[in-house]
Design a protein around this motif. Structure first.
Motif, short mmCIF file in Angstrom:
data_model
loop_
_atom_site.label_atom_id
_atom_site.label_comp_id
_atom_site.label_asym_id
_atom_site.label_seq_id
_atom_site.Cartn_x
_atom_site.Cartn_y
_atom_site.Cartn_z
N GLY A 40 0.82 -1.20 0.00
CA GLY A 40 0.00 0.00 0.00
C GLY A 40 0.86 1.25 0.00
N PHE A 41 0.20 2.39 -0.08
CA PHE A 41 0.86 3.69 -0.10
C PHE A 41 0.41 4.53 1.08
CE2 PHE A 41 2.28 3.10 -4.40
CZ PHE A 41 3.17 4.12 -4.69
N PHE A 42 1.36 5.13 1.79
CA PHE A 42 1.09 6.29 2.62
C PHE A 42 1.35 7.52 1.76
CE2 PHE A 42 1.60 3.70 6.53
CZ PHE A 42 0.53 4.21 7.25
N GLY A 43 0.67 8.62 2.07
CA GLY A 43 0.98 9.82 1.31
C GLY A 43 0.25 11.05 1.80
N ILE A 44 0.79 12.18 1.41
CA ILE A 44 0.14 13.48 1.56
C ILE A 44 0.26 14.16 0.20
CG2 ILE A 44 0.19 15.72 2.73
CD1 ILE A 44 1.41 14.33 5.15
N PHE A 45 -0.85 14.64 -0.33
CA PHE A 45 -0.86 15.19 -1.67
C PHE A 45 -0.65 16.70 -1.66
CE2 PHE A 45 -3.80 11.43 -2.51
CZ PHE A 45 -2.77 10.66 -3.00
N GLY A 46 0.12 17.15 -2.63
CA GLY A 46 0.33 18.57 -2.88
C GLY A 46 0.41 18.77 -4.37
N HIS A 47 0.81 19.96 -4.80
CA HIS A 47 0.83 20.24 -6.24
C HIS A 47 1.79 19.34 -6.99
CE1 HIS A 47 4.74 22.42 -6.41
NE2 HIS A 47 4.45 22.78 -5.18
N GLY A 48 2.77 18.78 -6.29
CA GLY A 48 3.76 17.95 -6.96
C GLY A 48 3.32 16.54 -7.27
N ASN A 49 2.30 16.03 -6.56
CA ASN A 49 1.92 14.63 -6.78
C ASN A 49 0.41 14.39 -6.86
OD1 ASN A 49 1.41 15.11 -4.07
ND2 ASN A 49 2.18 13.13 -3.38
#
Length: 633
Positions: A40-49
């Motif tokens: 799975g993926f952990f993540g925090i989204f911003g303009h880059g992703n």
């Protein structure tokens, strides 16, 4: 959409969509059992992703939520810690990926990457990067340098990653991902694997060969050691009169615990354990002498200091393990190192046996046959074990139920209340030392302490990863107030995902471990207490700050039980273990209370000249202590 080309069948996907599809088909294989490499993926989204990896994960979730689950983290460093906790619990056979935006989102992961690489734990990181086309330049959060146009903040990952790449063009992705899998699944080379993804490249479409997305199985090799090296090792062990084994994390990851337990008892060789190796022998095993080194037991350290042969199995010989090379005192001491990594196998100028711990131990057992140490040595081991247990029991019994408790009393209660398969998670501060000496593990995975990078803030995030990897177990994050205030946000992730954690927050009103260390080096606990600035003295020696940590935990969505003293603490721990939701136990302790005797020296240089009397005295003692250091060349 699938199309026919002149050579092969292709599918048109963005770079990010290709990454997600590729990772969903990668597996490890060991002992005939397959595991997903990335679960799975952990993540925090911003303009880059958000438009790249973010869109790809959404598309995968809408197609099939089990393809590549996404978990919303609250701090990028915490996300990497959670991935590391997950991978360690799974014996490095599976891990999680982490995606972040460009700039600060990316650099927030660097501490987590260093922790993973130092501890040889596989994590897969996808920090976004600035535009490959450089059409908008500079973009938000871009680092500009006078001397170069191809350096970004993500180059800071290079020294803390086991593998680093930046995918400037879609065509580069297959080779990058294949090498990423190679390193993630290599027991000798693994660590943080970082692939930087320019934000425009993430969203670019490309025609990919369909075969790139076929199921791929990576064998986690049980590398056999060289036969000559093993035969020499057997001869070295047979000649030793006072051999001593140091069991490191490699024993755990190789699942060599049972073999080590059988052979150490047959051979009559005591086993001291590093932080990563603690639990390799269960409590009560006749050759288990507990933690070894600067935070070790009296039994282990006295036996190690008089050993004529030190057998390091799966250890990287950190300075805590060797007591800054002051522990092994015999002039004729030799070292025999069994390790899957050549880097660790040659340390302390030891005889190197490079191979898988379980297989190499098995072969050594066959070569040595019925070899054993003499009865006098076995009797000494038993005597030292009994003496240590008496010391441990006396220190714990000295705790009075009505007093502001010392940490050792709290840890003793936790040890008694956790079930055999439950997990205690800790990292920095004074707790690792007390745990290493006092904890009596009843199963291989009960003790989970990150002490390679000693990262404050690992505890709660790491516990989240452990619980995700082992949902059937109770997982307890043991954290001090200093570490809690650095990184506690993943409580929100646990609450959001209905992942039940038990959090034990010990309030020391400052940094207990560094306070004690500061005092020992003559620095009078300077800068280690949480206090108001004194308006009269302009120093941080005013009153206690009115910080309500229990209220802070409640504000993050967890239940809190406040305990006053040992009796209330035991009742609170039991209630938290029985709870169905994330529950914290908040307790105040006395950071200056005495611990339990044990441990060897640790090299922390003291100011060579000073006007402060306490510092001058500490330096005098330091000069005496460091005489014990040996080069072991």
């Amino acid at each position: 959409m699938t199309t026919e080309s002149s050579r092969t069948q292709t599918v048109r996907l963005t770079v990010s969509q290709a990454i997600v599809r590729f990772l969903s088909q990668q597996y490890t294989l060991r002992d005939g059992v397959e595991h997903r490499v990335v679960e799975g993926f952990f993540g925090i989204f911003g303009h880059g992703n958000v438009a790249g990896i973010g869109q790809a994960l959404l598309q995968a979730e809408l197609d099939d939520p089990a393809t590549m689950p996404y978990y919303l983290a609250r701090n990028e460093q915490g996300a990497v810690h959670a991935a590391a906790g997950f991978a360690k619990q799974r014996n490095r056979l599976s891990t999680l990926a982490v995606t972040t935006s460009v700039g600060p989102g990316a650099t927030n992961m660097i501490t987590g990457a260093a922790l993973a690489t130092v501890n040889r734990i596989p994590v897969l990181l996808f920090p976004a990067d600035t535009f490959a086309t450089r059409a908008p330049d500079p973009v938000l959060q871009q680092l500009e340098r006078n001397e170069s146009q191809d350096v970004t903040v993500n180059d800071a990952f290079r020294p803390v990653s086991a593998f680093f790449d930046r995918v400037w063009r879609a065509e580069q992705l297959p080779l990058s991902l294949l090498n990423a899998m190679r390193v993630l699944t290599d027991p000798a080379q693994t660590g943080a694997v970082t692939i930087a993804l320019p934000e425009d490249v993430q969203a670019e479409a490309h025609d990919w060969p369909v075969e790139f997305f076929a199921k791929r199985v990576w064998t986690v090799a049980r590398t056999r050691a060289d036969r000559d090296a093993l035969q020499s090792a057997a001869s070295i062990i047979a000649a030793a009169k006072r051999p001593f084994i140091i069991a490191g994390g490699g024993v755990q990851y190789s699942e060599a615990n049972a073999v080590l337990a059988e052979l150490s008892e047959r051979w009559g060789i005591p086993v001291g354990q590093t932080h990563a190796g603690k639990g390799t022998l269960p409590d009560g095993h006749p050759m288990d002498v507990g933690g070894v080194g600067s935070t070790g037991t009296i039994a282990a350290d006295e036996l190690a200091s008089t050993a004529d042969l030190v057998i390091g199995i799966g250890t990287r010989y950190s300075d805590f393990t060797t007591s800054s090379k002051a522990l092994f005192q015999r002039d004729d001491v030799r070292f025999l190192n069994l390790n899957v990594a050549g880097l660790d196998a040659i340390k302390l100028a030891g005889h190197a046996v490079t191979g898988d711990a379980r297989e190499s131990l098995t072969e050594l057992g066959e070569l040595l046959g019925a070899h054993t140490t003499d009865e006098a040595y076995r009797a000494e081991i038993a005597e030292r074990r009994a003496a240590w247990e008496a010391t441990r029991s006396a220190a714990i019994a000295a705790e009075a139920p009505g007093d502001l408790p010392a940490q050792i009393g709290l840890l003793s209660i936790l040890n008694e209340e956790l079930a055999d398969e439950d997990v205690i998670v800790n990292a920095a501060g004074s707790a690792p030392g007390d745990l290493h000496r006092l904890w009596q593990p009843r199963s291989a995975k009960q003790y989970h302490v990150e002490y390679g990078f000693s990262t404050m803030g690992y505890e709660i995030a790491g516990a989240l990863g452990v619980k995700m990897a082992a949902p059937e177990r109770q997982v307890v994050a043991l954290v001090g107030d200093g570490s809690y205030l650095m990184l506690s946000q993943e409580i929100v992730t646990a609450v959001a995902e209905h992942i039940k954690l038990v959090i034990v927050l010990i309030d020391n009103q400052g940094f207990a471990s560094i306070g004690n260390l500061s005092e020992s080096v003559g620095s009078q606990r300077f800068g280690t207490k949480y206090r108001y600035r004194n308006v009269d003295t302009s120093r941080l020696d005013g009153g206690v700050l009115p910080v309500d940590l229990a209220a802070n935990i409640r504000s993050l969505g967890a239940n809190v039980i406040e305990a006053d003293g040992l009796d209330e603490f035991r009742a609170a721990v039991r209630a938290a273990l029985e709870a169905e939701e994330t529950t914290a136990v908040y307790v105040r302790s006395d950071p200056a209370a005495p611990g339990v005797d044990g441990g060897w020296w640790w090299d922390v240089p003291v100011a060579e000249v000073s006007d402060i009397e306490s510092t001058a005295a500490a330096r005098e003692q330091y000069e005496i202590d460091r005489v014990a250091q040996r080069p072991h060349l």
